[in-house]
Enzyme design. Structure first.
Site, PDB file in Angstrom:
ATOM      1  N   GLN A 279      -4.618  -6.416   8.555  1.00 39.84           N
ATOM      2  CA  GLN A 279      -3.468  -7.006   9.248  1.00 39.84           C
ATOM      3  C   GLN A 279      -3.141  -6.202  10.497  1.00 39.84           C
ATOM      4  OE1 GLN A 279      -0.122  -8.551   6.875  1.00 39.84           O
ATOM      5  NE2 GLN A 279      -1.175  -7.794   5.042  1.00 39.84           N
TER       6      GLN A 279
ATOM      7  N   HIS B 184     -10.275 -11.883  -0.389  1.00 37.44           N
ATOM      8  CA  HIS B 184     -11.147 -12.024   0.778  1.00 37.44           C
ATOM      9  C   HIS B 184     -10.933 -10.815   1.689  1.00 37.44           C
ATOM     10  CE1 HIS B 184     -13.506 -14.777   3.507  1.00 37.44           C
ATOM     11  NE2 HIS B 184     -13.183 -13.776   4.320  1.00 37.44           N
TER      12      HIS B 184
ATOM     13  N   LYS C 171      -3.679   7.735  -9.164  1.00 38.00           N
ATOM     14  CA  LYS C 171      -2.551   8.640  -8.966  1.00 38.00           C
ATOM     15  C   LYS C 171      -1.269   7.824  -8.798  1.00 38.00           C
ATOM     16  CE  LYS C 171      -0.639  11.978  -5.639  1.00 38.00           C
ATOM     17  NZ  LYS C 171      -0.260  13.002  -6.627  1.00 38.00           N
TER      18      LYS C 171
ATOM     19  N   GLU D 123       5.155  11.570  13.464  1.00 40.42           N
ATOM     20  CA  GLU D 123       3.930  12.062  14.095  1.00 40.42           C
ATOM     21  C   GLU D 123       4.114  12.263  15.590  1.00 40.42           C
ATOM     22  OE1 GLU D 123       0.384   9.962  13.209  1.00 40.42           O
ATOM     23  OE2 GLU D 123       0.470  10.375  11.048  1.00 40.42           O
TER      24      GLU D 123
ATOM     25  N   HIS E 260      -3.353   5.073  13.675  1.00 41.21           N
ATOM     26  CA  HIS E 260      -2.182   5.536  14.401  1.00 41.21           C
ATOM     27  C   HIS E 260      -2.616   5.844  15.828  1.00 41.21           C
ATOM     28  CE1 HIS E 260       0.570   6.888  10.839  1.00 41.21           C
ATOM     29  NE2 HIS E 260       0.534   5.575  11.010  1.00 41.21           N
TER      30      HIS E 260
ATOM     31  N   ASN F 274       0.066 -14.506  10.992  1.00 39.62           N
ATOM     32  CA  ASN F 274       0.421 -14.477   9.570  1.00 39.62           C
ATOM     33  C   ASN F 274       1.377 -15.614   9.234  1.00 39.62           C
ATOM     34  OD1 ASN F 274       1.370 -13.683   6.938  1.00 39.62           O
ATOM     35  ND2 ASN F 274       0.781 -11.584   7.404  1.00 39.62           N
ATOM     36  N   ASP F 275       1.064 -16.358   8.167  1.00 40.25           N
ATOM     37  CA  ASP F 275       1.917 -17.468   7.749  1.00 40.25           C
ATOM     38  C   ASP F 275       3.221 -16.989   7.118  1.00 40.25           C
ATOM     39  OD1 ASP F 275      -0.100 -19.209   8.566  1.00 40.25           O
ATOM     40  OD2 ASP F 275      -1.037 -19.233   6.579  1.00 40.25           O
TER      41      ASP F 275
ATOM     42  N   ASN G 152      -5.163  -3.185   3.433  1.00 40.28           N
ATOM     43  CA  ASN G 152      -4.978  -2.898   2.019  1.00 40.28           C
ATOM     44  C   ASN G 152      -6.185  -3.473   1.285  1.00 40.28           C
ATOM     45  OD1 ASN G 152      -2.426  -1.697   2.316  1.00 40.28           O
ATOM     46  ND2 ASN G 152      -1.436  -3.691   2.313  1.00 40.28           N
TER      47      ASN G 152
ATOM     48  N   HIS H 150      -9.963  -8.483   4.330  1.00 39.99           N
ATOM     49  CA  HIS H 150      -9.165  -8.717   5.540  1.00 39.99           C
ATOM     50  C   HIS H 150      -8.217  -7.545   5.773  1.00 39.99           C
ATOM     51  CE1 HIS H 150      -6.263  -9.878   2.420  1.00 39.99           C
ATOM     52  NE2 HIS H 150      -5.311  -9.736   3.325  1.00 39.99           N
TER      53      HIS H 150
END
Length: 360
Positions: free
Chosen positions: A182, A178, A325, A196, A296, A90-91, A167, A180
């Protein structure tokens, strides 16, 4: 005119069937993974809506962006002319790799505690095509995406925890159209994963079996919240769902703790199952269905027999492609609440076509 059930002009009414949604009383449901309680108020589903509507998500257009093959990114780096899933650092990372420099914290101050946070962050471009999100990829292409998730989480296992997520759509804050996801590797165990871990460990110590494995067996018996079932995977609206069309995805084999534990057959079936439930998502409101999702898996280390690998999907859409919502007011200050029951949400998703995408 205005739809009497929804209060908006675009959505069909919920079917008037004899379901728990017609019972005029509120209940609370507990999430055994986190200890959180959710208020379910099905009698509110008929309230009129005159609040915010959002632009309908459009993700089926060919565009050129920083993530395109051969594009020059904002930091001057140039993408290769990739033809399949492409991963790069990641930039603009949230976390930075260890530098060897000690980060001071305020150990002696109970009310002003801080700790160093190190890690590594990557972007995963699912394919070279800007107009093909995951449900429009072939099963073989989705297998390639899962393969990169496995490769990266394996390479990053020297970190305490690695979070794979996506996302999808501007409605959930995605900054580039585009398709993708992460991957963030962390030197610490994030808070929600800690929750959890705690509740799975406590259950395993008390019962001698895994919490999510036991939960899956009961859902397979009840079947009213199951949306998609493959040979190796099940996708369901969990009993405790917070988001209207939330999904929990679980393996049908016990003692699967991490993505790297999956067999080749399980990877292939995961790709097939993903394509089907993501197609149902898009067909529900005939739009590119926005969501935040993530895997997870057990934190890296020993003594993780209590863990079960699972994925969460949190989509914000509620009544239509343009009404979402919001977590606000009582929900932000006291306890989360939903109108649509998990059972009715699952019923609507089951009714959506899993094979023929509305855009094709």
């Amino acid at each position: 005119g205005i739809n009497a059930e929804y209060g908006d002009k675009t959505s069909p009414p919920f079917p008037r069937v004899d379901t728990p949604d017609r019972v005029a009383m509120a209940t609370r449901r507990r999430n055994p993974l986190t200890g959180e309680w959710i208020i379910v108020s099905p009698h509110r589903i008929t309230r009129p809506w005159q609040g915010e509507t959002s632009p309908q998500t459009q993700d089926f257009k060919k565009t050129t962006s920083y993530l395109s093959p051969g594009a020059t990114r904002s930091n001057g780096s140039t993408n290769p002319h990739y033809t399949s899933t492409y991963v790069f650092r990641n930039d603009f990372p949230c976390l930075l790799p260890p530098t060897g420099t000690e980060v001071p914290d305020e150990e002696g101050e109970e009310l002003f505690q801080s700790r160093g946070a190190e890690g590594d962050c990557f972007v995963v471009c699912f394919s070279p095509d800007s107009d093909r999100p995951l449900p429009l990829l072939s099963v073989e292409e989705i297998v390639g995406v899962v393969g990169e998730w496995i490769r990266m989480t394996t390479e990053l296992q020297h970190y305490t925890y690695t979070q794979v997520f996506e996302n999808k759509g501007a409605m959930v804050g995605c900054s580039n159209a585009h398709p993708h996801g992460q991957i963030w590797a962390c030197s610490f165990l994030p808070y929600l994963v800690q929750q959890e871990d705690h509740f799975q460990r406590e259950y395993y110590g008390r019962k001698g079996s895994r919490l999510l494995w036991d939960y899956l067996q009961k859902e397979l018996q009840k079947r009213d919240r199951i949306v998609e079932e493959g040979e190796s995977w099940v996708a369901m609206v969990p009993f405790w769902a917070k988001w209207p069309f939330e999904l929990l995805v679980l393996p049908k084999r016990d003692n699967v703790r991490r993505l790297r534990d999956l067999t080749s057959d399980e990877i292939s079936d995961l790709a097939r199952t993903m394509k089907r439930y993501l197609t149902r998502y898009d067909n529900l409101f005939s739009c590119s269905f926005p969501y935040s999702m993530g895997w997870h898996e057990a934190p890296n280390g020993s003594e993780m027999d209590h863990w079960t690998l699972h994925a969460h999907y949190y989509p914000p859409l509620l009544r239509s492609a343009t009404v979402k919502k919001h977590i606000a007011g009582f929900e932000m200050l006291a306890e989360c609440q939903r109108d649509l029951t998990a059972e009715s949400a699952a019923e609507r998703l089951r009714a959506a076509d899993p094979e023929n995408h509305f855009s094709t």
